[in-house]
Design an enzyme around this catalytic site. Structure first.
Site, PDB file in Angstrom:
ATOM      1  N   LYS A  51       0.831  -1.210   0.000  1.00 48.73           N
ATOM      2  CA  LYS A  51       0.000   0.000   0.000  1.00 48.73           C
ATOM      3  C   LYS A  51       0.864   1.259   0.000  1.00 48.73           C
ATOM      4  O   LYS A  51       0.460   2.306  -0.533  1.00 48.73           O
ATOM      5  CB  LYS A  51      -0.960  -0.006   1.181  1.00 48.73           C
ATOM      6  N   ALA A 178      -4.036 -13.361 -11.818  1.00 47.61           N
ATOM      7  CA  ALA A 178      -4.794 -12.105 -11.756  1.00 47.61           C
ATOM      8  C   ALA A 178      -5.663 -12.043 -10.516  1.00 47.61           C
ATOM      9  O   ALA A 178      -6.790 -11.548 -10.557  1.00 47.61           O
ATOM     10  CB  ALA A 178      -5.641 -11.937 -13.019  1.00 47.61           C
ATOM     11  N   VAL A 181      -3.037  -9.965  -5.702  1.00 47.58           N
ATOM     12  CA  VAL A 181      -1.611  -9.662  -5.805  1.00 47.58           C
ATOM     13  C   VAL A 181      -1.250  -9.241  -7.223  1.00 47.58           C
ATOM     14  O   VAL A 181      -0.601  -8.216  -7.448  1.00 47.58           O
ATOM     15  CB  VAL A 181      -0.766 -10.869  -5.367  1.00 47.58           C
ATOM     16  N   GLU A 200      -3.863 -14.799 -17.108  1.00 50.43           N
ATOM     17  CA  GLU A 200      -4.767 -15.455 -16.168  1.00 50.43           C
ATOM     18  C   GLU A 200      -5.453 -16.644 -16.839  1.00 50.43           C
ATOM     19  O   GLU A 200      -5.900 -16.546 -17.981  1.00 50.43           O
ATOM     20  CB  GLU A 200      -5.810 -14.451 -15.667  1.00 50.43           C
ATOM     21  N   ARG A 268      -0.897 -18.504  -2.305  1.00 48.63           N
ATOM     22  CA  ARG A 268      -0.001 -18.638  -1.174  1.00 48.63           C
ATOM     23  C   ARG A 268      -0.174 -20.010  -0.530  1.00 48.63           C
ATOM     24  O   ARG A 268      -1.214 -20.655  -0.709  1.00 48.63           O
ATOM     25  CB  ARG A 268      -0.264 -17.536  -0.138  1.00 48.63           C
ATOM     26  N   ASP A 308      -3.261 -17.116   8.723  1.00 52.46           N
ATOM     27  CA  ASP A 308      -3.244 -17.735   7.401  1.00 52.46           C
ATOM     28  C   ASP A 308      -3.138 -19.256   7.427  1.00 52.46           C
ATOM     29  O   ASP A 308      -3.552 -19.912   6.468  1.00 52.46           O
ATOM     30  CB  ASP A 308      -2.055 -17.200   6.590  1.00 52.46           C
ATOM     31  N   HIS A 441     -22.550  15.240   3.482  1.00 53.58           N
ATOM     32  CA  HIS A 441     -22.297  15.671   2.100  1.00 53.58           C
ATOM     33  C   HIS A 441     -21.099  16.616   2.098  1.00 53.58           C
ATOM     34  O   HIS A 441     -20.973  17.456   2.991  1.00 53.58           O
ATOM     35  CB  HIS A 441     -23.517  16.393   1.544  1.00 53.58           C
TER      36      HIS A 441
END
Length: 464
Positions: A51, A178, A181, A200, A268, A308, A441
């Protein structure tokens, strides 16, 4: 040397450190083992570095679009990747060092560095130390998968980890895969100045998401000059003149793709293969995940798997929630479960794609009577003002109960605006409730009540 603790935590990713904090605060003695970098995938090779790079790429892209905002054209320029990487590295180091400092100075917590392996169901070896505990928490994370592609052993290639160490910008980056990552790195490097080709196997992007989402993301990427080769089969790797070549079978175009660099972004795999699970009476499934129940306990009493490695989520937010579930059950007598959480995620292309709950396809497959509301970003004032009108908002509602079933937002601010809907779904609120909200707004989120006010019956087949 044998040492005994109340708890043994393997891995300093997103679940391990906060769990150590809760347990030590409750008076437990804790041993935490980390063999590489504190902070796990998110801090070191995932969310934080990517990021940060995406932010740099966004800045470069915005500079090139200066004329679109009524500013003097900047003209074309070349990006020096080294200082971009240096900025990213500084951000990563600050986060990683903060976690390490917290753990090493945490009263009641002893940090060990090395690889942990089971010697029994209540003990693990780390170097010359044998650590014993009645409670063992595995938070060992995952790593980029190495798919069995022909030629993979002979062709230099990058992973989502190693690409973060590049000091020079690729001339032409070829990406195989695709998913999140592949798409994020593809747009990032394109904006930094590289030519990018993404390959892909699926005939369309994002096969697990709705067709309109896939079409919007496809348009975003191709509009920026990214070449998308979809439906490729029989992928094999080779080299020509010292550069990587990806050979495929494809109905539309079977020509090989050549580039200066090759990134394999094909999933992964959990870091469970060197834990000696069998010595604890544990086993992993065919993909390497450790099976757990709703409270994240394994089949062996006293052993939990978080993050994970348990196959119950592959995100930082799910790993952190795993910590919350374990701590709630052990310390708070609060029976929290994995199934309490909603499936929610985002892909950080620009503009981002965020989603929660069910997709249209899942609603149709279940035979659920449903309503759908849509609004293009071209009709969102804040998006128009920002000059970022790609994408749309979509919500799905049960036609009989008025309960919110899911939502997708492809568009500027969508990764933040989606939380209005996530919160409402956790509170089990209805579309009628959402219509009565008054948001600030001008924001992207202010149009969410409007979308819920424009519900129509969901068509039997996807709208083209």
């Amino acid at each position: 040397m044998n040492q005994s603790f109340d708890a043994l935590i393997i891995g300093a990713g997103q679940a391990g450190p906060p769990l150590a904090g809760r347990l030590t605060a409750a008076g437990w003695t804790v041993a935490l083992v980390e063999r590489q970098d504190f902070g796990g995938t998110c801090v070191n090779t995932g969310c934080t570095p990517t990021k940060a790079l995406i932010a740099s790429a966004k800045a470069a892209y915005t500079l090139r679009q200066a004329a679109d905002y009524g500013l003097p054209p900047v003209g074309d320029f070349a990006v020096d990747l080294a200082p971009v990487q240096a900025r990213k590295d500084a951000i990563v180091a600050a986060s990683r060092d903060g976690i390490e400092n917290w753990l090493t100075h945490m009263p009641g917590c002893t940090v060990f560095r090395g690889t942990a392996r089971f010697v029994s169901a209540t003990a693990m070896q780390v170097g010359d130390d044998v650590l014993e505990a009645k409670h063992i928490f595995l938070n060992v994370g995952s790593r980029p998968a190495s798919p069995p592609l022909p030629g993979i052993g002979q062709v230099p290639h990058l992973t989502s980890s190693s690409i973060l160490a590049l000091k020079e910008l690729p001339t032409h980056l070829v990406i195989v895969g695709a998913g999140a990552v592949g798409l994020e790195f593809g747009q990032m490097f394109r904006r930094l100045g590289a030519q990018v080709t993404i390959m892909e196997r699926s005939p369309r992007l994002l096969p697990h998401d709705d067709e309109d989402v896939a079409a919007a993301v496809h348009e975003i990427l191709t509009n920026e000059g990214i070449t998308l080769r979809l439906g490729v089969e029989c992928i094999s790797l080779g080299q020509e003149d010292g550069q990587p070549v990806v050979r495929v079978n494809c109905k539309q175009d079977a020509s090989p793709s050549r580039g200066s660099h090759l990134l394999l972004a094909m999933g992964r795999q959990p870091n469970t293969d060197d834990l000696a699970l069998e010595k604890a009476g544990l086993r992993a499934d065919a993909r390497g995940f450790i099976l757990v129940d709703e409270q994240l306990q394994t089949a062996v009493p006293g052993i939990w798997a978080l993050g994970d490695c348990n196959g119950r989520g592959a995100f930082t937010h799910t790993a952190y929630n795993d910590f919350e579930i374990v701590a709630a059950n052990l310390l708070d007598h609060d029976p929290r479960r994995v199934s309490d959480r909603l499936p929610a995620s985002a892909i950080y292309i620009d503009p981002p794609f965020a989603k929660v709950g069910l997709t249209e396809a899942e609603v149709r497959a279940a035979g659920t009577p449903a309503l759908v509301g849509r609004r293009p970003m071209t009709k969102v004032g804040r998006a128009v003002e920002k000059g970022e009108t790609q994408g749309f908002m979509k919500v799905l509602v049960h036609a009989e109960t008025d309960q919110i079933l899911g939502a997708s937002i492809v568009g500027v601010g969508g990764d933040e605006a989606i939380h209005c809907i996530i919160t409402a779904m956790y509170a089990r609120q209805t579309a009628a409730f959402m219509r009565r909200n008054v948001f600030i707004h001008p924001t992207v989120a202010e149009l969410i009540p409007t979308v819920f006010g424009e519900l129509k019956p969901l068509a039997a087949t996807p709208e083209q």
